[in-house]
Write an enzyme that holds these catalytic residues in place. Structure first.
Site, PDB file in Angstrom:
ATOM      1  CE  LYS A 193      -2.833  -3.205   0.022  1.00  0.00           C
ATOM      2  NZ  LYS A 193      -4.051  -3.724   0.730  1.00  0.00           N
TER       3      LYS A 193
HETATM    4  C1  LIG Z   1      -5.036  -4.706   1.083  1.00  0.00           C
HETATM    5  C2  LIG Z   1      -6.236  -4.163   1.202  1.00  0.00           C
HETATM    6  C3  LIG Z   1      -7.254  -4.137   2.375  1.00  0.00           C
HETATM    7  C4  LIG Z   1      -6.595  -4.351   3.483  1.00  0.00           C
HETATM    8  O1  LIG Z   1      -5.706  -5.249   3.712  1.00  0.00           O
HETATM    9  P1  LIG Z   1      -4.929  -5.662   5.012  1.00  0.00           P
HETATM   10  O2  LIG Z   1      -3.906  -6.680   4.091  1.00  0.00           O
HETATM   11  O3  LIG Z   1      -5.654  -6.441   6.076  1.00  0.00           O
HETATM   12  O4  LIG Z   1      -3.941  -4.632   5.576  1.00  0.00           O
HETATM   13  C5  LIG Z   1      -8.423  -3.760   2.149  1.00  0.00           C
HETATM   14  N1  LIG Z   1      -9.119  -3.428   0.985  1.00  0.00           N
HETATM   15  C6  LIG Z   1      -8.338  -3.614  -0.088  1.00  0.00           C
HETATM   16  C7  LIG Z   1      -9.306  -3.185  -1.340  1.00  0.00           C
HETATM   17  C8  LIG Z   1      -7.042  -4.223  -0.239  1.00  0.00           C
HETATM   18  O5  LIG Z   1      -6.540  -4.168  -1.379  1.00  0.00           O
END
Ligand SMILES: *Cc1c(COP(=O)(O)O)cnc(C)c1O
Length: 414
Positions: A193
């Site tokens: 992210k």
């Molecule tokens: C990565 C992601 C999340 C949250 O992911 P974690 O791996 O739990 O931190 C939530 N929504 C989307 C669309 C994602 O790509």
């Protein structure tokens, strides 16, 4: 000889030196737990929450163990009950319906549009049909719907909005930071992210009771007064015996890694936009391929890139993915029969008993996705775009005219 790309689609930038140094300090003193502080010390986690709240202009912020934990915590804070319907995008990633399912609640999926945002007409229909009072809105791959229209609609329907900003941390809609349009905004700091602590997440809100519930839920024991981006103790007093501890805290090591990255978000957005626009320019006008329009008012981050192959049959898309891979370009395809790696679609989430969504099936059947890590240069992106333009053009020329005409129906996803 045809060009080939040699870079890695999954290599992120290193943690900034300031984050490494701060992390080493935490390791050396050993007080990794957010409530383990020396006299007079303010925990890294507490400072991180204050700084992130200031960055997005929120009153309250809570650090959590992951983005998924943040979404589940948000739904619990809103007192979603087992069996309750919760609206969400059909086009999203598995942790979103997973967060709903973790409460024993029931995801109610909403169709996606060709611009990869939630279909507002279908949202209204699904809200009316299900009686759902909460929407977990995923800004999937950073594509943001008309947020004014969405908020107006949800207010009219009495639906509270939780924003999943995993792909929009640092983005804004008409100047309002993503995550600040609904009751609660959730973010992820997982490695792929916009800030990287391996795993991690946040939620933000302006609602004192929701913030207090979330902090208690995260596992604050009776130490909630140590939080700073939090309401006063009186708000907790009324709730502390009624809200369960669902341990999912952020720790000081991750917070130390993250704090210096907040100030880097705006610069990262600008750099991602350069890469995104290089890809857009490189693929513009390629026949058989549809780019996703980006509204002027959407200040997006562009950490990944999507395009549609409208009307292509599955075999042709699979052949393109393979041809690109042979030249070093790693594409993900949302229309594949089986889930692969991080990529799955609503029909694969059998625990949610999804009903068929023909519009989403048609769009995802031709949806291609790729990461754009900041370790790529604009020259890398231009090379990737040349390879894709070449392979898409070859596939289009080999096809019949029908395959490049208006979108045609494809069989519903399995
Ligand atoms: C990565 C992601 C999340 C949250 O992911 P974690 O791996 O739990 O931190 C939530 N929504 C989307 C669309 C994602 O790509």
């Amino acid at each position: 000889m045809s060009e080939r790309f040699g870079g890695s689609f999954t290599q992120q930038e290193p943690i900034p030196e300031a984050g490494i140094e701060a992390a080493m300090a935490v390791l050396r003193h050993g007080r990794l737990h957010r409530y383990n502080t020396a006299p007079g010390e303010v925990a890294e986690t507490v400072l991180l929450e204050e700084e992130f709240a200031a960055y997005v202009g929120a009153r309250y912020c809570l650090g959590l163990a992951s983005g998924g934990a943040a979404m589940a915590c948000a739904l619990r804070a809103l007192q979603v009950q087992p069996g309750d319907p919760v609206l969400s995008n059909a086009f999203t990633l598995a942790p979103v319906p997973g967060a709903i399912a973790s409460l024993g609640a029931r995801p109610v999926f909403v169709e996606v549009t060709e611009d990869l945002t939630i279909d507002l007409a279908h949202l209204e229909a699904q809200a009316m049909a299900s009686g759902a009072k909460v929407l977990l809105l995923s800004h999937m791959r950073g594509h943001v719907c008309d947020m004014e229209a969405l908020v107006t609609l949800c207010d009219r329907l009495g639906v509270r909005v939780v924003e999943d900003c995993a792909h929009t941390m640092g983005a804004a809609w008409k100047g309002v930071p993503s995550g600040r349009h609904g009751a609660i905004g959730c973010y992820s700091t997982q490695t792929y992210k916009h800030m990287n602590s391996g795993e991690g997440g946040f939620l933000v809100t302006d609602d004192a009771e929701l913030a207090a519930r979330a902090i208690l839920l995260s596992g604050s024991y009776m130490l909630y007064a140590r939080h700073r981006a939090a309401p006063g103790p009186e708000v907790f007093e009324a709730l502390k015996l009624d809200v369960p501890n669902v341990s999912s805290r952020m720790d000081n090591l991750r917070a130390a890694i993250l704090r210096p990255q907040i100030a880097m978000l705006d610069d990262r957005r600008a750099r991602w936009r350069v890469l995104y626009q290089a890809m857009e320019a490189g693929l513009a006008g390629v026949p058989g391929l549809r780019l996703i329009p980006r509204p002027q008012v959407e200040d997006y981050v562009g950490s990944s890139f999507q395009f549609l192959l409208p009307g292509w049959d599955g075999a042709r898309v699979a052949a393109l993915v393979a041809a690109a891979a042979a030249r070093g370009v790693e594409l993900k395809w949302f229309g594949a029969a089986d889930p692969l790696g991080f990529t799955s679609r609503y029909a694969h989430w059998r625990y949610a008993a999804p009903e068929a969504l023909p519009q989403t099936d048609r769009i995802l059947a031709g949806l291609i996705d790729m990461r754009l890590p900041l370790t790529f240069t604009p020259e890398d992106v231009a090379l990737i775009a040349r390879i894709l333009a070449d392979e898409v053009t070859k596939a289009t020329k080999a096809g019949t005219p029908a395959q490049v005409a208006a979108p045609v129906a494809v069989p519903a996803a399995d």
